[in-house]
Scaffold this motif. Sequence first.
Motif, mmCIF file in Angstrom:
data_model
loop_
_atom_site.group_PDB
_atom_site.id
_atom_site.type_symbol
_atom_site.label_atom_id
_atom_site.label_comp_id
_atom_site.label_asym_id
_atom_site.label_seq_id
_atom_site.Cartn_x
_atom_site.Cartn_y
_atom_site.Cartn_z
ATOM 1 N N THR A 45 1.172 -19.236 -6.464
ATOM 2 C CA THR A 45 1.259 -20.541 -5.807
ATOM 3 C C THR A 45 0.274 -20.580 -4.646
ATOM 4 N N GLY A 46 -0.118 -21.778 -4.266
ATOM 5 C CA GLY A 46 -1.040 -21.912 -3.140
ATOM 6 C C GLY A 46 -1.731 -23.265 -3.157
ATOM 7 N N THR A 47 -2.945 -23.291 -2.613
ATOM 8 C CA THR A 47 -3.742 -24.515 -2.535
ATOM 9 C C THR A 47 -5.021 -24.318 -3.323
ATOM 10 N N ARG A 48 -5.327 -25.279 -4.194
ATOM 11 C CA ARG A 48 -6.513 -25.206 -5.038
ATOM 12 C C ARG A 48 -7.583 -26.164 -4.525
ATOM 13 N N PHE A 49 -8.807 -25.629 -4.372
ATOM 14 C CA PHE A 49 -9.959 -26.417 -3.948
ATOM 15 C C PHE A 49 -10.948 -26.482 -5.106
ATOM 16 N N ILE A 50 -11.232 -27.682 -5.590
ATOM 17 C CA ILE A 50 -12.265 -27.872 -6.606
ATOM 18 C C ILE A 50 -13.090 -29.088 -6.196
ATOM 19 N N GLY A 51 -14.341 -28.859 -5.804
ATOM 20 C CA GLY A 51 -15.136 -29.947 -5.253
ATOM 21 C C GLY A 51 -14.441 -30.511 -4.033
ATOM 22 N N GLY A 66 -16.426 -27.128 -14.350
ATOM 23 C CA GLY A 66 -17.763 -27.252 -14.888
ATOM 24 C C GLY A 66 -18.798 -26.389 -14.190
ATOM 25 N N LYS A 67 -19.987 -26.418 -14.717
ATOM 26 C CA LYS A 67 -21.126 -25.663 -14.209
ATOM 27 C C LYS A 67 -21.437 -26.032 -12.761
ATOM 28 N N ASN A 68 -21.561 -25.016 -11.912
ATOM 29 C CA ASN A 68 -21.978 -25.159 -10.515
ATOM 30 C C ASN A 68 -21.032 -26.007 -9.663
ATOM 31 N N LEU A 69 -19.778 -26.145 -10.071
ATOM 32 C CA LEU A 69 -18.801 -26.888 -9.268
ATOM 33 C C LEU A 69 -18.066 -25.916 -8.336
ATOM 34 N N PRO A 70 -18.204 -26.072 -7.023
ATOM 35 C CA PRO A 70 -17.556 -25.139 -6.085
ATOM 36 C C PRO A 70 -16.034 -25.178 -6.206
ATOM 37 N N HIS A 71 -15.397 -24.002 -6.071
ATOM 38 C CA HIS A 71 -13.955 -23.935 -6.225
ATOM 39 C C HIS A 71 -13.377 -22.688 -5.563
ATOM 40 N N MET A 72 -12.069 -22.725 -5.341
ATOM 41 C CA MET A 72 -11.354 -21.582 -4.768
ATOM 42 C C MET A 72 -9.857 -21.812 -4.938
ATOM 43 N N TRP A 73 -9.134 -20.759 -5.298
ATOM 44 C CA TRP A 73 -7.670 -20.775 -5.293
ATOM 45 C C TRP A 73 -7.224 -19.973 -4.075
ATOM 46 N N LEU A 74 -6.563 -20.637 -3.128
ATOM 47 C CA LEU A 74 -6.113 -19.972 -1.902
ATOM 48 C C LEU A 74 -4.596 -19.811 -1.957
ATOM 49 N N ASN A 75 -4.151 -18.573 -2.040
ATOM 50 C CA ASN A 75 -2.717 -18.307 -2.134
ATOM 51 C C ASN A 75 -1.989 -18.635 -0.836
ATOM 52 N N ASP A 76 -0.683 -18.858 -0.962
ATOM 53 C CA ASP A 76 0.152 -19.080 0.218
ATOM 54 C C ASP A 76 0.157 -17.830 1.096
ATOM 55 N N ARG A 121 -17.654 -31.254 -15.566
ATOM 56 C CA ARG A 121 -18.442 -31.165 -14.331
ATOM 57 C C ARG A 121 -17.650 -31.660 -13.122
ATOM 58 N N TYR A 122 -16.605 -32.465 -13.368
ATOM 59 C CA TYR A 122 -15.746 -32.938 -12.284
ATOM 60 C C TYR A 122 -14.577 -31.988 -12.006
ATOM 61 N N LEU A 174 -19.884 -34.372 -6.543
ATOM 62 C CA LEU A 174 -20.626 -33.686 -7.598
ATOM 63 C C LEU A 174 -22.128 -33.778 -7.354
ATOM 64 N N ASN A 175 -22.598 -34.947 -6.993
ATOM 65 C CA ASN A 175 -24.024 -35.124 -6.725
ATOM 66 C C ASN A 175 -24.484 -34.255 -5.563
ATOM 67 N N THR A 176 -23.596 -34.074 -4.589
ATOM 68 C CA THR A 176 -23.940 -33.273 -3.422
ATOM 69 C C THR A 176 -24.223 -31.827 -3.785
ATOM 70 N N PHE A 177 -23.424 -31.273 -4.702
ATOM 71 C CA PHE A 177 -23.521 -29.852 -4.987
ATOM 72 C C PHE A 177 -24.258 -29.504 -6.263
ATOM 73 N N LYS A 178 -25.043 -30.445 -6.769
ATOM 74 C CA LYS A 178 -25.914 -30.079 -7.873
ATOM 75 C C LYS A 178 -26.884 -29.018 -7.398
ATOM 76 N N LYS A 179 -27.049 -28.005 -8.209
ATOM 77 C CA LYS A 179 -27.954 -26.903 -7.836
ATOM 78 C C LYS A 179 -29.381 -27.421 -7.793
#
Length: 288
Positions: A45-51, A66-76, A121-122, A174-179
């Motif tokens: 469990t925790g907080t999920r960051f995707i874009g 998707g490709k090049n989409l920033p993300h992180m799973w942050l546990n409680d 990609r989203y 998404l447009n911001t983080f295009k490689k």
Amino acid sequence: MKLHFLDRSSHRDTSFTVKKNSYPYFLRIWHYHEELELVYVTKSTGTRFIGDSIERFRDGEVILIGKNLPHMWLNDEEYFAESGSLIAEATAIHFRQDFLGNDFFEAPELKNIRELIEKSRYGLKFENLNPKIKNSIQVLDKGTQFEKLMRFIHILKHLADHKHKTVLSSEGYLNTFKKTNNKNLDKIYEYIFNNFDKQIVLSEVAEIANMNPSAFSRFFKRINRKTFKEYVNEIRIGYACKLLSEHQYNITRICYESGYNNISNFNRQFKKITGKSPSQYLQHHKRS
């Protein structure tokens, strides 16, 4: 929160990789990679960051990134306790968009899978997914390479046909983080993520981009389809949502932790971006 590039490329003898993660907590790195990622969280469990999507996560969720989409799973927080016994478990599949060749998914019979990959990609969340598909993801590392490949295509087909999909990230983000090959642009994003909780002066950011402030403002709006100020506010409010979801600080403290020095401005920006006041967001999150 610095953005990191990670290499998730497959080994030479396989077109995709399957990894079962079982650790005290998930990787605490805001990152992206060239490969798509299919994740089935089996225990955590925790907080999920995707874009620019920030949501709670729990056991059983299935996400396609998707490709090049920033993300992180942050546990409680309890997952990080020194004497804790909690375990975070997930199965992650990494694969390139063209992992079966450039034209494989152009076949008419595979149209739905092609559209799924394009929409990934989203970032996509699959609601009410058949338990058999979840189990197929979890045991995908079993069998011969050919058997795994056939089962993986079967999984993608079911995900493509599934009716209850939620898009997570926005087009603007998404447009911001295009490689890009623009190293100055990468430095700008890194600077914003490292300093959004402090006062950010436009002229200093423009200097990083080797532009005058007026030219930088026009450039930034053209690339991101929003002003520099709007973009920074969205990052700050996204971070405020994360803090509210963790229930550690009161709203006034979160205002300052998120880079605002005026509670009325914080409340105004929060409602403008989320559609709720901070207190309404907090109450909604407690019920979810």
